[in-house]
Design an enzyme around this catalytic site. Structure first.
Site, PDB file in Angstrom:
ATOM      1  NE  ARG A 155     -45.272  -3.106 -75.882  1.00  0.00           N
ATOM      2  CZ  ARG A 155     -46.270  -3.726 -75.266  1.00  0.00           C
ATOM      3  NH1 ARG A 155     -47.421  -2.833 -74.630  1.00  0.00           N
ATOM      4  NH2 ARG A 155     -46.631  -4.863 -74.937  1.00  0.00           N
ATOM      5  CB  THR A 212     -31.572 -10.746 -92.605  1.00  0.00           C
ATOM      6  OG1 THR A 212     -31.506 -10.652 -94.086  1.00  0.00           O
ATOM      7  CG2 THR A 212     -32.624 -11.757 -92.366  1.00  0.00           C
ATOM      8  CB  SER A 231     -33.523 -12.904 -58.539  1.00  0.00           C
ATOM      9  OG  SER A 231     -33.967 -13.842 -57.861  1.00  0.00           O
ATOM     10  NE  ARG A 287     -44.302 -13.711 -77.929  1.00  0.00           N
ATOM     11  CZ  ARG A 287     -45.196 -14.298 -78.768  1.00  0.00           C
ATOM     12  NH1 ARG A 287     -45.493 -15.425 -78.470  1.00  0.00           N
ATOM     13  NH2 ARG A 287     -45.430 -13.643 -79.805  1.00  0.00           N
ATOM     14  CD1 TRP A 336     -39.250  -4.944 -73.075  1.00  0.00           C
ATOM     15  CD2 TRP A 336     -39.248  -3.178 -71.823  1.00  0.00           C
ATOM     16  NE1 TRP A 336     -38.126  -4.274 -73.500  1.00  0.00           N
ATOM     17  CE2 TRP A 336     -38.214  -3.110 -72.639  1.00  0.00           C
ATOM     18  CE3 TRP A 336     -39.430  -1.855 -70.909  1.00  0.00           C
ATOM     19  CZ2 TRP A 336     -37.253  -2.163 -72.959  1.00  0.00           C
ATOM     20  CZ3 TRP A 336     -38.426  -0.869 -71.173  1.00  0.00           C
ATOM     21  CH2 TRP A 336     -37.247  -0.856 -71.930  1.00  0.00           C
ATOM     22  NE  ARG A 389     -47.044 -11.492 -73.139  1.00  0.00           N
ATOM     23  CZ  ARG A 389     -48.236 -11.809 -73.838  1.00  0.00           C
ATOM     24  NH1 ARG A 389     -49.286 -11.118 -73.382  1.00  0.00           N
ATOM     25  NH2 ARG A 389     -48.506 -12.603 -74.894  1.00  0.00           N
ATOM     26  NE  ARG A 399     -41.028 -13.740 -55.229  1.00  0.00           N
ATOM     27  CZ  ARG A 399     -40.199 -14.106 -56.490  1.00  0.00           C
ATOM     28  NH1 ARG A 399     -39.375 -13.053 -57.238  1.00  0.00           N
ATOM     29  NH2 ARG A 399     -40.290 -15.361 -56.768  1.00  0.00           N
TER      30      ARG A 399
HETATM   31  C1  LIG Z   1     -51.356  -1.786 -77.143  1.00  0.00           C
HETATM   32  C2  LIG Z   1     -50.784  -3.209 -76.789  1.00  0.00           C
HETATM   33  C3  LIG Z   1     -51.939  -3.902 -76.077  1.00  0.00           C
HETATM   34  C4  LIG Z   1     -51.539  -5.290 -75.763  1.00  0.00           C
HETATM   35  N1  LIG Z   1     -52.672  -5.743 -74.923  1.00  0.00           N
HETATM   36  C5  LIG Z   1     -52.698  -7.040 -74.343  1.00  0.00           C
HETATM   37  C6  LIG Z   1     -53.409  -7.586 -73.840  1.00  0.00           C
HETATM   38  O1  LIG Z   1     -54.244  -7.152 -73.384  1.00  0.00           O
HETATM   39  N2  LIG Z   1     -53.097  -9.007 -73.569  1.00  0.00           N
HETATM   40  C7  LIG Z   1     -52.078  -9.828 -73.900  1.00  0.00           C
HETATM   41  O2  LIG Z   1     -51.915 -11.076 -73.527  1.00  0.00           O
HETATM   42  N3  LIG Z   1     -51.199  -8.917 -74.618  1.00  0.00           N
HETATM   43  C8  LIG Z   1     -51.184  -7.923 -74.872  1.00  0.00           C
HETATM   44  N4  LIG Z   1     -50.270  -7.269 -75.881  1.00  0.00           N
HETATM   45  C9  LIG Z   1     -48.854  -7.927 -76.163  1.00  0.00           C
HETATM   46  C10 LIG Z   1     -49.055  -8.162 -77.700  1.00  0.00           C
HETATM   47  O3  LIG Z   1     -49.995  -9.186 -77.832  1.00  0.00           O
HETATM   48  C11 LIG Z   1     -47.584  -8.972 -77.947  1.00  0.00           C
HETATM   49  O4  LIG Z   1     -47.440 -10.398 -77.076  1.00  0.00           O
HETATM   50  C12 LIG Z   1     -46.600  -7.890 -77.758  1.00  0.00           C
HETATM   51  O5  LIG Z   1     -46.891  -6.806 -78.313  1.00  0.00           O
HETATM   52  C13 LIG Z   1     -45.333  -8.535 -78.279  1.00  0.00           C
HETATM   53  O6  LIG Z   1     -45.277  -8.449 -79.861  1.00  0.00           O
HETATM   54  P1  LIG Z   1     -44.784  -9.756 -80.628  1.00  0.00           P
HETATM   55  O7  LIG Z   1     -45.213 -10.997 -80.310  1.00  0.00           O
HETATM   56  O8  LIG Z   1     -44.667  -9.169 -81.868  1.00  0.00           O
HETATM   57  O9  LIG Z   1     -43.395  -9.807 -80.069  1.00  0.00           O
HETATM   58  P2  LIG Z   1     -42.060 -10.821 -79.732  1.00  0.00           P
HETATM   59  O10 LIG Z   1     -42.712 -11.783 -78.918  1.00  0.00           O
HETATM   60  O11 LIG Z   1     -40.826 -10.381 -79.509  1.00  0.00           O
HETATM   61  O12 LIG Z   1     -42.223 -11.448 -81.092  1.00  0.00           O
HETATM   62  C14 LIG Z   1     -41.575 -10.968 -82.547  1.00  0.00           C
HETATM   63  C15 LIG Z   1     -42.222 -11.631 -83.781  1.00  0.00           C
HETATM   64  O13 LIG Z   1     -41.746 -13.234 -83.339  1.00  0.00           O
HETATM   65  C16 LIG Z   1     -42.832 -14.031 -84.131  1.00  0.00           C
HETATM   66  N5  LIG Z   1     -43.177 -14.877 -83.109  1.00  0.00           N
HETATM   67  C17 LIG Z   1     -42.610 -14.572 -81.663  1.00  0.00           C
HETATM   68  N6  LIG Z   1     -43.356 -15.749 -81.055  1.00  0.00           N
HETATM   69  C18 LIG Z   1     -44.246 -16.560 -81.815  1.00  0.00           C
HETATM   70  C19 LIG Z   1     -44.786 -17.539 -81.700  1.00  0.00           C
HETATM   71  N7  LIG Z   1     -45.275 -18.301 -80.500  1.00  0.00           N
HETATM   72  N8  LIG Z   1     -45.489 -18.005 -82.669  1.00  0.00           N
HETATM   73  C20 LIG Z   1     -45.411 -17.524 -83.965  1.00  0.00           C
HETATM   74  N9  LIG Z   1     -44.810 -16.257 -84.409  1.00  0.00           N
HETATM   75  C21 LIG Z   1     -43.998 -15.703 -83.353  1.00  0.00           C
HETATM   76  C22 LIG Z   1     -43.889 -13.001 -84.571  1.00  0.00           C
HETATM   77  O14 LIG Z   1     -43.795 -12.773 -85.837  1.00  0.00           O
HETATM   78  C23 LIG Z   1     -43.719 -11.773 -83.690  1.00  0.00           C
HETATM   79  O15 LIG Z   1     -44.351 -10.550 -84.137  1.00  0.00           O
HETATM   80  C24 LIG Z   1     -50.491  -5.955 -76.099  1.00  0.00           C
HETATM   81  C25 LIG Z   1     -49.348  -5.188 -76.794  1.00  0.00           C
HETATM   82  C26 LIG Z   1     -49.756  -3.779 -77.156  1.00  0.00           C
HETATM   83  C27 LIG Z   1     -48.617  -3.187 -77.963  1.00  0.00           C
END
Ligand SMILES: Cc1cc2nc3c(=O)[nH]c(=O)nc-3n(C[C@H](O)[C@H](O)[C@H](O)COP(=O)(O)OP(=O)(O)OC[C@H]3O[C@@H](n4cnc5c(N)ncnc54)[C@H](O)[C@@H]3O)c2cc1C
Length: 231
Positions: free
Chosen positions: A197, A63, A96, A88, A84, A86, A170
């Protein structure tokens, strides 16, 4: 303003950062009512406050790393944002295409980019059964891609000019059209983003942006960065 030119028309600019390595120590010392003392050794702390920073990082007391952060302005192809966004837990504001037309800029990869060997990266590999890629074949295909982009811009413009709503017009564009966004996250979050990344499994394009963010973090938070990079 720190700025990196990326891909053919892209960039990443640091808008602002907040905090320092010292602020991380200060935040952690809230627990005992203390503050930052020194990076040099002092009484009872043979590694100075570098010892505490290392402890926080290696033991995942994460933290205090949320007390710092960075905002970037990014110009990148929509395909990069598909990956990117993803992440979240970062905060985004993107151009936009419903309110203003997207400028006519599309990402055309280089022949070298197409030729990057797939080495251990299944996602980057060519389709099974495909011919072995040659530089000539890549060049020809890239010229076709440019032609497609020119055609897609013509369809987009003609739709806009004849009154088709921007949000529908678009549909003529591809995911290689450039768009712009601002993105904000705390330092802990950025480091998690970079773990995923900057990795060679990540697509080459988003990796260019991640590497640039890494350079900014290395300059702004040098002690945290060296812990992050430590094997
Ligand atoms: C090399 C690579 C290949 C990938 N290929 C694919 C693919 O083919 N298809 C695809 O859909 N995605 C793909 N992804 C995306 C991947 O699944 C993740 O969505 C993305 O890397 C974001 O990571 P994150 O969820 O840790 O990040 P964030 O969304 O920023 O989340 C950060 C952390 O918060 C927590 N968190 C956030 N939301 C939740 C939730 N709803 N429930 C529980 N905990 C949560 C988790 O601890 C998470 O690690 C790929 C990613 C990489 C790096």
């Amino acid at each position: 303003m720190t700025e990196f030119k990326l891909l053919d028309h892209g960039y990443l600019k640091l808008v602002e950062s907040w905090g320092t390595d010292e602020r991380i120590i200060e935040a952690a010392r809230m627990s005992t009512g203390g503050g930052f003392v020194s990076w040099e050794p002092y009484d009872g702390h043979p590694k100075g406050d570098a010892g505490l920073l290392e402890f926080l990082w290696t033991k995942k007391h994460a933290t205090p790393f949320e007390m710092c952060g960075l905002v970037f302005e990014v110009h990148a192809p929509i395909s990069v944002y598909r990956e990117w966004h993803r992440h979240r837990t970062q905060s985004y504001n993107e151009a936009s295409a419903r309110y203003a037309p997207l400028p006519s800029l599309d990402y055309v990869p280089t022949v070298d980019r197409c030729m990057i060997a797939a080495e251990k990266n299944k996602q980057a590999a060519a389709m099974e059964g495909a011919d072995e890629l040659t530089a000539d074949a890549a060049y020809r295909w890239l010229r076709d891609l440019e032609e497609l982009f020119n055609h897609s811009q013509r369809v987009y413009s003609s739709g806009l000019n004849c009154g088709i709503p921007k949000e529908i017009a678009r549909g003529a564009l591809t995911v290689h059209r450039y768009s712009k966004m601002r993105v904000s996250a705390n330092l802990r979050n950025w480091l998690a983003f970079l773990t995923l990344r900057m990795d060679t499994n990540a697509q080459w394009e988003i990796r260019q942006y991640a590497n640039a963010i890494g350079e900014v973090i290395a300059q702004t938070f040098p002690r945290t960065w060296s812990l992050f990079k430590k094997p």
